[in-house]
Design a protein around this motif. Structure first.
Motif, PDB file in Angstrom:
ATOM      1  N   TYR A  24     -15.718   2.303 -34.901  1.00 31.90           N
ATOM      2  CA  TYR A  24     -15.041   2.960 -33.795  1.00 31.90           C
ATOM      3  C   TYR A  24     -14.727   4.313 -34.197  1.00 31.90           C
ATOM      4  O   TYR A  24     -14.308   5.190 -33.627  1.00 31.90           O
ATOM      5  CB  TYR A  24     -13.566   2.201 -33.388  1.00 31.90           C
ATOM      6  N   ILE A  34     -18.736   0.961 -30.161  1.00 32.51           N
ATOM      7  CA  ILE A  34     -17.813   0.171 -29.759  1.00 32.51           C
ATOM      8  C   ILE A  34     -18.103  -1.507 -29.914  1.00 32.51           C
ATOM      9  O   ILE A  34     -19.278  -1.818 -29.999  1.00 32.51           O
ATOM     10  CB  ILE A  34     -17.343   0.212 -27.998  1.00 32.51           C
ATOM     11  N   HIS A  46     -19.986  -2.301 -22.824  1.00 41.30           N
ATOM     12  CA  HIS A  46     -18.551  -1.997 -22.929  1.00 41.30           C
ATOM     13  C   HIS A  46     -17.964  -1.119 -21.954  1.00 41.30           C
ATOM     14  O   HIS A  46     -16.994  -1.308 -21.317  1.00 41.30           O
ATOM     15  CB  HIS A  46     -18.283  -1.426 -24.259  1.00 41.30           C
ATOM     16  N   SER A  54     -15.215  -2.711 -19.468  1.00 36.95           N
ATOM     17  CA  SER A  54     -13.625  -2.066 -19.497  1.00 36.95           C
ATOM     18  C   SER A  54     -13.413  -2.099 -18.106  1.00 36.95           C
ATOM     19  O   SER A  54     -12.313  -2.246 -17.760  1.00 36.95           O
ATOM     20  CB  SER A  54     -13.766  -0.848 -20.045  1.00 36.95           C
ATOM     21  N   LEU A 107     -10.205  -3.454 -26.942  1.00 34.54           N
ATOM     22  CA  LEU A 107     -11.704  -2.825 -26.580  1.00 34.54           C
ATOM     23  C   LEU A 107     -11.708  -1.161 -26.930  1.00 34.54           C
ATOM     24  O   LEU A 107     -12.549  -0.661 -27.318  1.00 34.54           O
ATOM     25  CB  LEU A 107     -12.172  -3.101 -25.305  1.00 34.54           C
ATOM     26  N   VAL A 142     -12.066   1.350 -24.806  1.00 33.01           N
ATOM     27  CA  VAL A 142     -12.686   2.107 -24.308  1.00 33.01           C
ATOM     28  C   VAL A 142     -12.157   3.129 -23.251  1.00 33.01           C
ATOM     29  O   VAL A 142     -11.305   2.949 -22.489  1.00 33.01           O
ATOM     30  CB  VAL A 142     -13.749   1.542 -23.328  1.00 33.01           C
ATOM     31  N   THR A 173      -8.818  -0.830 -33.908  1.00 29.89           N
ATOM     32  CA  THR A 173      -9.883  -0.378 -33.099  1.00 29.89           C
ATOM     33  C   THR A 173      -9.340   0.763 -32.160  1.00 29.89           C
ATOM     34  O   THR A 173      -9.724   1.876 -31.919  1.00 29.89           O
ATOM     35  CB  THR A 173     -10.460  -1.429 -32.043  1.00 29.89           C
ATOM     36  N   LYS A 204     -10.112   4.537 -32.485  1.00 29.91           N
ATOM     37  CA  LYS A 204     -10.822   5.241 -31.260  1.00 29.91           C
ATOM     38  C   LYS A 204     -10.052   6.373 -31.118  1.00 29.91           C
ATOM     39  O   LYS A 204     -10.611   7.646 -30.649  1.00 29.91           O
ATOM     40  CB  LYS A 204     -10.636   4.267 -29.944  1.00 29.91           C
TER      41      LYS A 204
END
Length: 413
Positions: free
Chosen positions: A141, A146, A153, A157, A199, A201, A249, A253
């Motif tokens: 990340y 990802i 992803h 998402s 996740l 994203v 994560t 990010k």
């Protein structure tokens, strides 16, 4: 029944396309043949069809791609043919849902619950993989990557947002849910909301909070359910704070996005930073649109034209870092010109306008999710993205169509 089975093939196929690539296609062809057979068998007794204009509008998106053959160089006719096949769901699925009657309410509920279940299983699988490799994935990340998901992803998402919203809609309006299904949906909402932040994203998070704010506005203005609005508002405020503290994560990010944005002024950074690469893809696209404003360069010729401008204007960007503009409208402007963008916008959004003033939360939510994705991705230029976007718009619209048999229960729309 047959149409519902083939629709389930499409839904499941979205998640296993890498292993069984033709399953979504089998579903699309199956539901098309079922619809044609149904129309032929019931034509003498069917008093009327669904409103053809809704489906014809979506079908016109396919015609835009088909007409692009007139603006394609002979050496790229093979790519043009591939694009026509890729975009064929815009012809087949609207035709199918026009010919079919409204599916029975319990079939529609089952299809939405199947989708929610598939998203939840895929999210749990991705989470399990993360727990097995936390240090490696956390490090990814920091480098604009990802955790692995199925499907990819970005599309996944978006599905997480739609599945979370669909579960909430079913909980709010479906009075036929049994006790265990209701608790299962409550659990799904909580787990998927947390997973969306694990996740991390960007497009998924933006759609998640946009839909949350939309539902919050509806609870306050239309439903006047102030208690529910307070609970939802509290969740939307607490979730990012908890996620920042709990999920590496999410933190990584956030840090990566800050670093990415700080590099925009450096052209060479497009080789290593995803946001920077997107900025320069927009700049290259703007030059192409300026040179070919009305009809574009042709989708099949886009890659070569973009590469030519990259080489000429931004030589410090390596060839492997050339990307097509990650914006559906800009992408179409390059491929089909401003006329193509105008026709696409009118046709694609006509069904949303057609639903007004009827209450169709699932249709509206899917349009919000897909439209926001258009701003950062060319969502309709991949098999999974196109099938996901179009199918769930049509499934929502089917809830507004009259069923062949009397059914007074709530229909998911």
């Amino acid at each position: 029944m047959a149409a519902t089975v083939f629709c389930s093939f499409i839904i499941v196929g979205l998640f296993i396309a890498d292993f069984f690539r033709i399953l979504p296609s089998i579903g699309i062809i199956g539901v098309t043949l079922t619809a044609i057979v149904y129309a032929l068998l019931h034509r003498p007794t069917e008093g009327r069809r669904n409103d053809w204009r809704v489906y014809a509008a979506l079908g016109c998106v396919f015609l835009i791609h088909l007409a692009a053959g007139l603006n394609t160089s002979s050496v790229n006719l093979g790519k043009y043919g591939q694009d026509v096949v890729l975009q064929s769901p815009f012809l087949l699925l609207p035709l199918s849902f026009w010919l079919l009657p409204g599916l029975p309410a319990h079939y529609l509920r089952n299809l939405w619950q199947l989708f929610i279940g598939c998203v939840l299983v895929a999210a749990l699988a991705a989470t399990g993989n993360y727990l097995l490799h936390p240090a490696e994935i956390n490090e990814m990340y920091l480098h604009s990557k990802i955790m692995p998901t199925e499907p990819d992803h970005i599309r996944f998402s978006l599905m997480v947002t739609l599945a979370t919203a669909a579960a909430l809609i079913l909980l709010m309006f479906d009075t036929h849910l049994g006790k265990y299904r209701r608790w299962a949906l409550v659990a799904a909402v909580g787990l998927l909301a947390l997973f969306q932040h694990l996740l991390a994203v960007r497009s998924g998070l933006v759609t998640f909070y946009a839909v949350g704010i939309l539902m919050l506005g509806w609870l306050v203005i239309r439903a006047r359910q102030y208690r529910g609005a307070v609970l939802l508002a509290a969740a939307l405020l607490v979730l990012p704070v908890v996620s920042y503290v709990s999920f590496p994560t999410f933190r990584n990010k956030f840090s990566n996005t800050q670093e990415d944005l700080s590099k925009v002024s450096s052209t060479a950074a497009a080789n290593d930073y995803s946001l920077v690469a997107r900025v320069y893809s927009y700049k290259v696209a703007a030059k192409l649109v300026k040179e070919n404003p009305l009809f574009g360069v042709g989708k099949a010729d886009m890659e070569e034209e973009l590469a030519r401008h990259y080489q000429r204007d931004y030589p410090s960007i390596r060839a492997e870092s050339y990307i097509q503009p990650h914006n559906q409208f800009i992408y179409l402007a390059v491929a089909f010109g401003l006329i193509g963008v105008l026709v696409f916008t009118l046709c694609f959004y006509y069904p949303l306008l057609w639903t007004w003033p009827r209450f169709a939360p699932l249709v509206v939510i899917q349009y919000v999710v897909v439209s926001l994705s258009f701003l950062v991705e060319y969502t309709l230029e991949t098999q999974i993205g196109l099938t996901y976007a179009l199918f769930f718009i049509l499934l929502g619209l089917n809830g507004l169509m009259p069923a062949r048999t009397a059914d007074r229960s709530w229909r998911p729309v």
